[in-house]
Scaffold this active site. Structure first.
Site: not given
Length: 339
Positions: A177, A202, A267
């Site tokens: 992330s 991601d 996610h």
């Protein structure tokens, strides 16, 4: 009242990935503390993010090896004595793991990936703790703080090269992330060698733009950059941003996540898949998609060249490049071993 209602509709539709149009040059979507997406004025957040990019805060580095697999040795940049007295061994491969928003060095993704590496052999595993910049309810500030965290990561790597003879060609950076952008910025700023591989799990989308590669994870930040996309277009980047970009289930709506309105489950799956790939390196088999439209249209042929996602060692030097689709199971083991 009509304007307010329109904004609510747009925000809810974004969560559900509906094709509601808005001008991306004027508006953007960012998550709140519950990972619900909200439409905000880009002009309102750009200055705040820019201020955060110049902020200062502590970034800590925690070393784990097979001699201390669960109890960290904390080493500060410039502390050559602590590095010398630690279990760091330059003869072993080195891995850096960087957490994302509202997490810390003790978060589950760090321990899961760390332990999978130790199951494979002897590694130096540095877990990077930047919770002083990431553990805030204010996503805008955390996004801006990736710049400082990335530069401090680069300074620490340069220090370990100088004082510990770290071999950057046997070093990987793994970030999830916002942490994916931290490792990208880190890779850009390392001055004493080129990092071999970066895995972006991601990489965060809100407030990061394809047109600004200097401020995000991008191809060229390491000799080989692999991006793994599991929540593309909402919390995570959808566009390919690495030498090779892998799209489990076409990059979003991961199987087994159910009615995942916030998409936080999808996610997080990037971390779960990557950790599994370390113990099942040949099972996440993917097929190359010649066109990006085949990813977004969810229609990639299964007759192209194949490659594996993640794994140890990485795909560096194997000629793996472009975009790849792979199916995944709805529960463990997620790897199917087929395309």
């Amino acid at each position: 009242m009509k304007v307010v209602f329109a904004l609510v509709v747009v925000g809810v539709s974004a969560i559900l990935a509906s094709p509601i149009d808005y001008n991306p040059d004027e508006w953007t979507l960012i998550p709140d503390s519950d990972y619900n997406m909200h439409l905000v004025s880009l002009s309102d957040v750009t200055f705040k993010k820019a201020l955060a990019e110049r902020s200062d805060f502590a970034v800590n580095f925690y070393l784990y090896t097979k001699k201390n697999p669960t109890t960290a040795q904390q080493i500060a940049t410039g502390d050559a004595d602590a590095l010398r007295d630690s279990h760091f061994d330059a003869k072993n491969p080195t891995r850096f793991i960087v957490h994302g928003w509202r997490q810390s060095y003790t978060s589950e993704m760090n321990t899961e990936i760390r332990d999978k590496y130790f199951a494979r052999g002897d590694f130096n595993v540095f877990v990077v703790g930047w919770s002083a910049g990431a553990d805030t309810l204010d996503y805008i500030k955390a996004a801006g703080n990736t710049m400082t965290a990335g530069k401090k990561l680069a300074a620490f790597i340069d220090f370990v090269v100088e004082s510990g003879k770290l071999n950057t060609d046997d070093t990987y950076l793994i970030g999830h992330s916002l942490g994916a952008h931290v490792v990208g910025i880190g890779g850009k700023n390392v001055s004493k060698g080129k990092i071999n591989t970066i895995f972006g799990l991601d990489a965060a989308l809100p407030l990061f733009f394809i047109s600004e590669p200097s401020k995000r994870l991008a191809k060229g930040d390491a000799l080989y950059v692999e991006s793994i996309h599991t929540d593309g277009g909402i919390l995570g980047f959808e566009e390919p941003i690495g030498n090779a970009s892998f799209y489990p289930n076409y990059g979003n709506d991961q199987p087994g996540c159910g009615l995942d309105l916030t998409t936080a489950c999808s996610h997080a799956r990037s971390c779960t898949y990557f950790a599994e790939s370390l113990s099942s390196p040949d099972e996440f088999l993917a097929v190359k998609c010649p066109e990006y439209s085949e990813i977004t249209g969810r229609d990639c042929s299964t007759r192209g060249a194949t490659a594996r996602m993640g794994g140890q060692p990485s795909n560096y030097g194997r000629g793996v490049e472009g975009m790849y689709y792979l199916p995944v199971n709805s529960n463990y083991p997620y790897a199917t071993g087929r395309v």
